[in-house]
Design a protein around this motif. Structure first.
Motif, PDB file in Angstrom:
ATOM      1  N   LYS A  39      -3.317  23.102  24.181  1.00 13.45           N
ATOM      2  CA  LYS A  39      -2.955  21.873  23.457  1.00 13.45           C
ATOM      3  C   LYS A  39      -4.033  21.503  22.433  1.00 13.45           C
ATOM      4  O   LYS A  39      -3.715  21.041  21.328  1.00 13.45           O
ATOM      5  CB  LYS A  39      -2.769  20.719  24.457  1.00 13.45           C
ATOM      6  N   ILE A  62       5.017  24.997  26.841  1.00 10.39           N
ATOM      7  CA  ILE A  62       6.174  24.467  27.570  1.00 10.39           C
ATOM      8  C   ILE A  62       6.484  25.351  28.782  1.00 10.39           C
ATOM      9  O   ILE A  62       6.762  24.848  29.879  1.00 10.39           O
ATOM     10  CB  ILE A  62       7.381  24.347  26.625  1.00 10.39           C
ATOM     11  N   THR A 165       7.123  17.752  22.187  1.00 10.08           N
ATOM     12  CA  THR A 165       5.806  18.197  22.669  1.00 10.08           C
ATOM     13  C   THR A 165       4.774  18.155  21.548  1.00 10.08           C
ATOM     14  O   THR A 165       3.610  17.753  21.758  1.00 10.08           O
ATOM     15  CB  THR A 165       5.914  19.619  23.241  1.00 10.08           C
TER      16      THR A 165
END
Length: 348
Positions: A39, A62, A165
């Protein structure tokens, strides 16, 4: 063993379940660290306006997040089988309450790289047959946990999930990214359910005069009105109003009540013996007491002459006794004098 396959060993199954729980906890922590680093890298790509690379890496993030959720479910199922190992050993057939757990572990062992799950699958196949693996794959939609089936699938994540996301990553790391090129997630609308009207079938009835060029008549039956059954209320007896008693009934009740009161008074008052009759009555006043009369017949050889010699003797008879006292009782002295005078008059 000798080419016939391994046999079921409950102790080995119990050990492998315990080892699988420890292995899953290690893999969860490892995957969580990898997702955190990924991330951060995606945030740097968004800051540098490299959205295509960020989108590809987000798909990996994911899948890793899905895998972490699957690890949590598999860990719980392993602990469940470890707690109910005695139930598995006591029954020859698969218990109904354990069917979903067993099928989910067999299905997950083919898609998750955990050596302990492979050993667990072999022990379960030795217990319930070699067709267990094929049956779990064929009935994955009914006997396998639906979250495991969805999150372990090889399908590409939906674009709306990718956009969501990326937005969360940009917000978390303070990246100025609007994402105008990505579609917005579809809103979840609650559609009204259509009203289904059940129509009665149409009855075709030919006309009495059969004519070839005429079409048969269509007769629609009238709509039937369905009456709901009325709720049956419990029936209660009808109470008639109380009748007023007549005069005779009231009088009879009063007589019974008076008799009952008299009986109660007789029971309550003590019974004393009655007083003997008195010779003198106090209520008699000045009345003289009655004394016996003097017989006139012969008594013990004495004739009438003894008692009545002459008429002159009658004058000597004393007058009737009258008490002089005011109390009405005779005096002893007076009685004595009266008795002496009577003796003299009769010549005793």
């Amino acid at each position: 063993m000798f080419g016939f396959g391994s046999s079921y060993d409950s102790y080995k199954l119990k050990v492998q379940l315990k080892l699988a729980v420890s292995r899953i906890q290690i893999l969860k922590n490892k995957k969580a660290n990898i997702v955190r680093d990924e991330k951060r890298n995606v945030a740097e790509l968004l800051r540098n306006k490299n959205e295509e690379s960020a989108r590809i890496r987000v798909e990996t993030i994911i899948r890793d997040e899905y895998l972490i959720e699957c690890f949590q479910i598999i860990e719980v199922l392993c602990e469940l089988l470890h707690a109910r190992i005695n139930l598995i050993n006591a029954t020859t057939e698969m218990p109904l309450e354990m069917k979903e757990s067993i099928f989910t572990l067999v299905y997950s062992s083919q898609r998750v790289q955990i050596p302990e799950l492979e050993q667990i699958k072999n022990q379960l196949k030795a217990k319930y047959g070699k067709g267990l693996e094929n049956e779990a794959n064929c009935h994955c939609s009914t006997h396998v946990n639906p979250k495991i089936v969805h999150k372990l699938s090889y399908a590409t994540p939906d674009p709306s999930i990718i956009f969501q996301t990326l937005s969360e990553i940009a917000e978390k790391f303070n990246v100025d990214w609007c994402g105008s090129d990505y579609p917005l997630p579809p809103p979840q609308l609650i559609m009204p359910q259509p009203i289904i009207v059940q129509q009665q079938p149409q009855i075709l009835q030919p006309s009495p005069q059969i004519i070839h060029h005429q079409q048969p008549q269509i007769i629609q039956p009238p709509p039937q009105i369905i009456q709901q059954p009325q709720s049956q209320m419990p029936s209660f007896p009808i109470m008639s109003p109380p009748q007023q008693p007549t005069f005779s009934q009231i009088q009879h009740q009063q007589q019974i009540q008076q008799q009952y009161q008299q009986q109660q008074q007789q029971q309550q008052s003590p019974q004393f013996p009655s007083a003997p009759p008195s010779f003198y009555n106090n209520n008699s006043g000045n009345q003289t007491p009655q004394f016996p009369t003097i017989p006139t017949n012969n008594i013990n050889g004495y004739g009438n002459d003894k008692f009545n010699n002459n008429n002159n003797n009658n004058n000597n008879i004393p007058p009737p006794y009258q008490p002089s006292s005011d109390t009405g009782y005779p005096d002893y002295d007076e009685l004595t004098a009266r008795f002496e005078a009577l003796k003299r008059s009769n010549d005793f």
